[in-house]
Scaffold this motif. Structure first.
Motif, PDB file in Angstrom:
ATOM      1  N   GLN A 129     -19.721  19.158 -13.200  1.00  0.00           N
ATOM      2  CA  GLN A 129     -20.305  20.700 -12.954  1.00  0.00           C
ATOM      3  C   GLN A 129     -20.262  21.311 -11.706  1.00  0.00           C
ATOM      4  O   GLN A 129     -20.779  22.254 -11.316  1.00  0.00           O
ATOM      5  N   GLY A 130     -20.106  20.182 -10.751  1.00  0.00           N
ATOM      6  CA  GLY A 130     -19.941  20.747  -9.442  1.00  0.00           C
ATOM      7  C   GLY A 130     -21.106  20.412  -8.360  1.00  0.00           C
ATOM      8  O   GLY A 130     -21.138  20.402  -6.962  1.00  0.00           O
ATOM      9  N   ILE A 131     -22.128  19.308  -8.738  1.00  0.00           N
ATOM     10  CA  ILE A 131     -22.880  18.913  -8.029  1.00  0.00           C
ATOM     11  C   ILE A 131     -22.401  17.700  -7.345  1.00  0.00           C
ATOM     12  O   ILE A 131     -22.673  16.560  -7.513  1.00  0.00           O
ATOM     13  N   LYS A 132     -21.678  18.074  -6.290  1.00  0.00           N
ATOM     14  CA  LYS A 132     -21.101  17.011  -5.039  1.00  0.00           C
ATOM     15  C   LYS A 132     -20.755  17.597  -3.980  1.00  0.00           C
ATOM     16  O   LYS A 132     -20.218  18.774  -3.829  1.00  0.00           O
ATOM     17  N   VAL A 133     -20.801  16.780  -2.891  1.00  0.00           N
ATOM     18  CA  VAL A 133     -20.349  17.211  -1.711  1.00  0.00           C
ATOM     19  C   VAL A 133     -20.231  16.086  -0.671  1.00  0.00           C
ATOM     20  O   VAL A 133     -20.634  15.055  -0.625  1.00  0.00           O
ATOM     21  N   ALA A 134     -19.161  16.684  -0.018  1.00  0.00           N
ATOM     22  CA  ALA A 134     -18.576  15.536   1.107  1.00  0.00           C
ATOM     23  C   ALA A 134     -18.804  16.193   2.489  1.00  0.00           C
ATOM     24  O   ALA A 134     -18.643  17.357   2.536  1.00  0.00           O
ATOM     25  N   PHE A 135     -19.229  15.438   3.275  1.00  0.00           N
ATOM     26  CA  PHE A 135     -19.625  15.840   4.885  1.00  0.00           C
ATOM     27  C   PHE A 135     -18.487  14.991   5.616  1.00  0.00           C
ATOM     28  O   PHE A 135     -18.519  13.832   5.833  1.00  0.00           O
ATOM     29  N   VAL A 136     -17.565  15.801   6.380  1.00  0.00           N
ATOM     30  CA  VAL A 136     -16.751  15.324   7.137  1.00  0.00           C
ATOM     31  C   VAL A 136     -17.358  15.490   8.700  1.00  0.00           C
ATOM     32  O   VAL A 136     -17.711  16.370   8.944  1.00  0.00           O
ATOM     33  N   LEU A 193     -30.060  21.779  -3.815  1.00  0.00           N
ATOM     34  CA  LEU A 193     -29.185  20.908  -4.861  1.00  0.00           C
ATOM     35  C   LEU A 193     -29.446  21.398  -6.370  1.00  0.00           C
ATOM     36  O   LEU A 193     -30.509  20.862  -6.717  1.00  0.00           O
ATOM     37  N   ALA A 194     -28.779  22.204  -6.633  1.00  0.00           N
ATOM     38  CA  ALA A 194     -28.731  22.575  -8.091  1.00  0.00           C
ATOM     39  C   ALA A 194     -27.587  23.000  -8.724  1.00  0.00           C
ATOM     40  O   ALA A 194     -26.334  22.551  -8.256  1.00  0.00           O
ATOM     41  N   PHE A 195     -27.340  23.161 -10.188  1.00  0.00           N
ATOM     42  CA  PHE A 195     -26.148  23.672 -10.603  1.00  0.00           C
ATOM     43  C   PHE A 195     -25.719  24.863  -9.928  1.00  0.00           C
ATOM     44  O   PHE A 195     -26.229  26.035  -9.951  1.00  0.00           O
ATOM     45  N   PRO A 196     -24.511  24.797  -9.402  1.00  0.00           N
ATOM     46  CA  PRO A 196     -24.020  25.695  -8.460  1.00  0.00           C
ATOM     47  C   PRO A 196     -23.268  26.631  -9.247  1.00  0.00           C
ATOM     48  O   PRO A 196     -22.804  26.741 -10.368  1.00  0.00           O
ATOM     49  N   PRO A 197     -22.977  28.229  -8.694  1.00  0.00           N
ATOM     50  CA  PRO A 197     -22.316  29.125  -9.359  1.00  0.00           C
ATOM     51  C   PRO A 197     -20.964  29.094  -9.626  1.00  0.00           C
ATOM     52  O   PRO A 197     -20.202  29.399 -10.478  1.00  0.00           O
ATOM     53  N   SER A 198     -20.289  27.889  -8.908  1.00  0.00           N
ATOM     54  CA  SER A 198     -18.941  27.512  -9.053  1.00  0.00           C
ATOM     55  C   SER A 198     -18.843  25.967  -8.571  1.00  0.00           C
ATOM     56  O   SER A 198     -19.460  25.655  -8.078  1.00  0.00           O
ATOM     57  N   THR A 199     -17.776  25.428  -9.241  1.00  0.00           N
ATOM     58  CA  THR A 199     -17.633  23.997  -9.031  1.00  0.00           C
ATOM     59  C   THR A 199     -17.234  23.574  -7.611  1.00  0.00           C
ATOM     60  O   THR A 199     -17.320  22.411  -6.950  1.00  0.00           O
ATOM     61  N   ASP A 200     -16.882  24.564  -6.823  1.00  0.00           N
ATOM     62  CA  ASP A 200     -16.276  24.325  -5.546  1.00  0.00           C
ATOM     63  C   ASP A 200     -17.451  24.972  -4.376  1.00  0.00           C
ATOM     64  O   ASP A 200     -17.099  25.251  -3.136  1.00  0.00           O
TER      65      ASP A 200
END
Length: 157
Positions: free
Chosen positions: A114-121, A34-41
């Motif tokens: 900045q992209g540090i978000k995630v959804a688990f389906v 969990l860090a600043f990702p290389p892209s927002t997606d």
């Protein structure tokens, strides 16, 4: 009587072991953490390549000052950091108990934007677990095991 109880207990264990053995554990972002990702997606792409099932776990290993804050879909979409349940300890293991969609964002500053978000389906993703209140703890396999155990008890009485 004691042998019947032992038999029923053994049957319950035998029926639930495959369910426990099939549970998977995922490290969010794999070795990236969990860090600043290389892209927002980045995290959306990471999660879309996984098949999460009820009973699986996800581990948030932080690289830096980040949180894993569980939020509603609306707060996830808007990166609203004023609500939710904050998990701040690195290595937090979150069990995905039931089918639904679990939403997490970083609630520090503009990290979510900045992209540090995630959804688990999980499973079919039909229900948003956060909005369901308390979810049942039994999965389909656990429910089947409970039904079979009840039938066995009735049979041996």
């Amino acid at each position: 009587m004691a042998s019947r109880v032992s038999l029923v207990g053994l049957l319950i264990v035998a029926l639930t072991l495959p369910e426990i053995a099939n549970a998977a554990e995922y490290q969010v972002g794999d070795s990236f953490g969990l860090a600043f990702p290389p892209s927002t997606d980045f995290y959306a792409n990471w999660a879309s390549n996984k098949t999460f099932q009820a009973g699986d776990s996800v581990v948030f290993n932080r690289n830096g000052t980040h949180t894993a804050t569980r939020v509603s879909k609306e707060d996830y979409d808007a990166c609203n950091t004023t609500g939710g349940t904050i998990l701040v300890t690195s290595g937090v293991d979150v069990r995905l108990d039931v089918n639904g969609t679990y939403y997490f964002i970083c609630s520090v500053g503009t990290h979510c934007q900045q992209g540090i978000k995630v959804a688990f389906v999980v499973g079919d993703g039909e229900f948003d677990d956060l909005d369901r209140g308390s979810a049942p703890s039994l999965t389909v396999g656990g429910t089947i095991s409970a039904i079979l155990a009840t039938l066995m008890i009735c049979f041996f009485e």
